[in-house]
Every structure is written in C-alpha cells, then in structure tokens.
Design an enzyme around this catalytic site. Structure first.
Site, short mmCIF file in Angstrom:
data_model
loop_
_atom_site.label_atom_id
_atom_site.label_comp_id
_atom_site.label_asym_id
_atom_site.label_seq_id
_atom_site.Cartn_x
_atom_site.Cartn_y
_atom_site.Cartn_z
N TYR A 1 -8.74 -10.41 0.96
CA TYR A 1 -9.88 -9.67 1.23
C TYR A 1 -10.92 -9.09 0.02
CZ TYR A 1 -7.17 -5.47 1.15
OH TYR A 1 -6.33 -4.46 0.47
N GLU A 2 -10.13 -9.02 -1.07
CA GLU A 2 -10.73 -8.67 -2.25
C GLU A 2 -11.72 -9.81 -3.11
OE1 GLU A 2 -8.11 -5.80 -4.93
OE2 GLU A 2 -6.77 -7.09 -3.70
N ALA B 1 2.19 -2.49 4.66
CA ALA B 1 1.68 -1.42 5.54
C ALA B 1 1.03 -2.54 6.64
CB ALA B 1 0.59 -0.82 5.09
N SER C 1 0.82 -1.21 -0.02
CA SER C 1 0.07 0.06 0.11
C SER C 1 0.77 1.24 -0.07
CB SER C 1 -0.85 -0.04 1.40
OG SER C 1 -1.76 -1.02 1.41
N HIS D 1 -2.99 0.70 -5.11
CA HIS D 1 -2.14 -0.37 -5.79
C HIS D 1 -2.24 -0.17 -7.23
CE1 HIS D 1 -1.36 -2.71 -2.25
NE2 HIS D 1 -2.42 -2.20 -1.63
N HIS E 1 -8.14 3.87 6.40
CA HIS E 1 -7.22 3.58 5.24
C HIS E 1 -6.41 4.88 4.72
CE1 HIS E 1 -5.66 1.45 1.95
NE2 HIS E 1 -6.26 2.28 0.84
N MET F 1 -2.92 -7.64 6.43
CA MET F 1 -3.74 -8.29 5.78
C MET F 1 -3.12 -8.84 4.47
SD MET F 1 -7.11 -5.80 5.94
CE MET F 1 -7.29 -4.78 7.27
N SER F 2 -1.64 -8.91 4.28
CA SER F 2 -1.09 -9.47 2.89
C SER F 2 0.12 -10.51 3.45
CB SER F 2 -0.73 -8.11 2.31
OG SER F 2 0.14 -7.51 2.83
N HIS G 1 -5.15 -8.99 -2.87
CA HIS G 1 -5.26 -9.53 -1.30
C HIS G 1 -6.71 -10.66 -1.33
CE1 HIS G 1 -3.47 -5.46 -1.35
NE2 HIS G 1 -3.18 -5.88 -0.19
N ASN H 1 0.09 2.90 11.40
CA ASN H 1 -0.72 3.28 12.34
C ASN H 1 -0.41 2.25 13.64
OD1 ASN H 1 -2.39 1.39 10.44
ND2 ASN H 1 -3.04 0.97 12.25
#
Ligand code: HPA
Length: 268
Positions: free
Chosen positions: A80-81, A108, A25, A56, A241, A206-207, A78, A230
């Site tokens: 989640y997509e 990230a 990201s 991306h 995000h 998440m990756s 990802h 964060n």
C-alpha cells in the site's frame, strides 16, 4: 540486486542466523531483547527498500535472543506504500540467500472471528491472498525455487505446535486462524468483512502474505503470528491506526514472552 545485497551483508557479518523475525506494526520493541545486537540500516544495503509508515523503523538487527542467533527485520515495507511486490519481498529473498531456514512473520490484524479479543496473539494456520498480486509473477529464478510452488502447508504445523506449547509455558493466551491479506491502505468496509468471514477468514491484514509466498517458494519454514489490534470493521465502533499501534505496543510484552520461550524450541 538480491545477490548484490547478500554479498554486501556477508561482508558486514560473516555468519548469518538461520532464524529471522519480521516485526510488524508497533512490535519493534522486541529488538530490546537482543544480546550483542549489530544493527544495519536498510538504507546501507544495496536495493533494500526503506519504509515510510509510522511505527516501522527500517533496520536489520542481528544478535541473540534466548541464546539463539536471530535476525530481526524491523520495518517491513507494504504494497500500500506503493512498493512493487518484488520490493516487498526483497528482504526475505536476501535472507534466504544468506541461508535462512526459519521465518517468523508477525503483524497487526483485525479480528474477524467473534471469539477473538483485542491484544490476542493468533497463530496463522493458512492465508487467503486478496492483494491482487503475487511476488512470484514474472520470470522464475530456479535458483530461488520452483515455478509452481505447492502452498498446501505454507505455515509449518510443527512450528505452530511448538508456539502453542511455548505460549502455555509462559501463560500467554493464543488463538489460531486464517489470515486474509488485503491491499489497504484503507481498512475494510463492514460488507467486505462480511465477505471475508463468509470465505473462511478469521483475520484481516495488509502484510505477511507476500513474504510467506516468497519464503515458501525458497523452502523456508514459516510461523505467522498476528496481534489482534482491533476487531474488524462493523464489529466495533470505528477503526484507527492509532489504536492499531497502541494495542500492538501494549501486547508486545506477550509477543516477546512467546518468542523468547519459542526460539530455543525451533531446532529443525
Ligand atoms: N484490517 C486490515 N489490516 C489491519 C487491521 C484491520 O482491521 N488492523 C490492523 N491491521
């Protein structure tokens, strides 16, 4: 399909770099560091999944950085997509077939370790896979790797040591930590972060983990670098995000300095 993609890419470029960097990201700006770049859109490559998330881009860029031939994967996909685990690792497998030896995975992540700060680069020492899937599920292709790969040293300690010395040379501060891979796309709850901390995680993201499992399966040496965009849920007021992208972008210069100092050191 991975062989078809590899054949296609061999026709486009005769000699493929032994080092690749997957940009996470907001890290796509590193592509600007490449000399003599040749860019191939994911959409041109048979079977290569094309990403949708903001930040991306979706292309392979082959060139030289700090005098070292390198392939950039700009725009990972990802879980989640909605992509399958096999689609998520498609690119790593194709690059593996093209002779990849070294893979730098950037991402990230939310910082769980209290001593971290936003913008810090953290070298991943190990991971905890909480995504509920594994890209190696299904019939094993013995040409890619063994059925039951050892996961004792997924993230190469030697690469990490070289990254630390490269960071020291360019005055970039780094941490080290364990990356917990979550499915997403919702950020974690504070209770989930409490759980992750208790089980030894320092970062939440998440990756990265599907790609790391796949590259390790193929015998590719890995360096993982998280940008703490964060502090994790419950450790700061709220998460967004937008902040992930902003902090990712503002620390991209540190990541670029580190990568440019590191690449010439990665010989083995
Ligand atoms: N959690 C999970 N993934 C992330 C985070 C987070 O806090 N920040 C950036 N990616």
């Amino acid at each position: 399909m991975i062989r078809e993609a590899a054949d296609y890419l061999r026709q486009r470029i005769a000699s493929w770099p032994e080092t690749a960097i997957v940009l996470g990201s907001a890290q796509a700006s590193f592509a600007g560091e490449l000399v003599n770049p040749v860019s191939i859109d994911f959409s041109e490559i048979p079977g290569w999944p094309a990403p949708s998330v903001q930040g991306h881009a979706g292309k392979l860029i082959v060139g030289e950085a700090a005098g070292v031939p390198v392939t950039l994967v700009s725009g990972r996909v990802h879980l989640y997509e909605g992509w399958t685990p096999q689609q998520v690792v498609f690119g790593v497998r194709v690059l593996g077939l093209l002779g990849l030896k070294r893979l730098i995975l950037t991402n990230a992540a939310g910082g769980i370790k209290p001593s971290y700060r936003r913008g810090l680069l953290v070298l991943i020492t190990d991971h905890i896979n909480l995504q509920g899937s594994n890209p190696l599920v299904g019939p094993n292709d013995p040409e890619l790797g063994p059925r039951f790969p050892d996961m004792t040293r997924v993230y190469c300690p030697e690469f990490r040591a070289l990254a630390k010395s490269a960071a020291a040379e360019c005055g970039v501060d780094t941490g080290e930590g364990v990356y917990a891979a979550m499915l997403g796309p919702s950020f974690e709850t504070p209770a989930e972060i409490g759980f992750l901390r208790a089980i030894g995680a320092d970062l939440a993201g998440m990756s990265t983990v599907p790609e790391a499992i796949t590259a390790n399966h193929m015998g590719i040496r890995i360096l993982g670098i998280s940008t703490v965009t964060n502090m994790a849920a419950g450790m700061q007021a709220e998460l967004s995000h937008t902040e992930v992208l902003e902090i990712g972008r503002s620390s991209a210069a540190d990541l670029a300095s580190l990568l440019l100092a590191l690449l010439p050191k990665l010989k083995s």
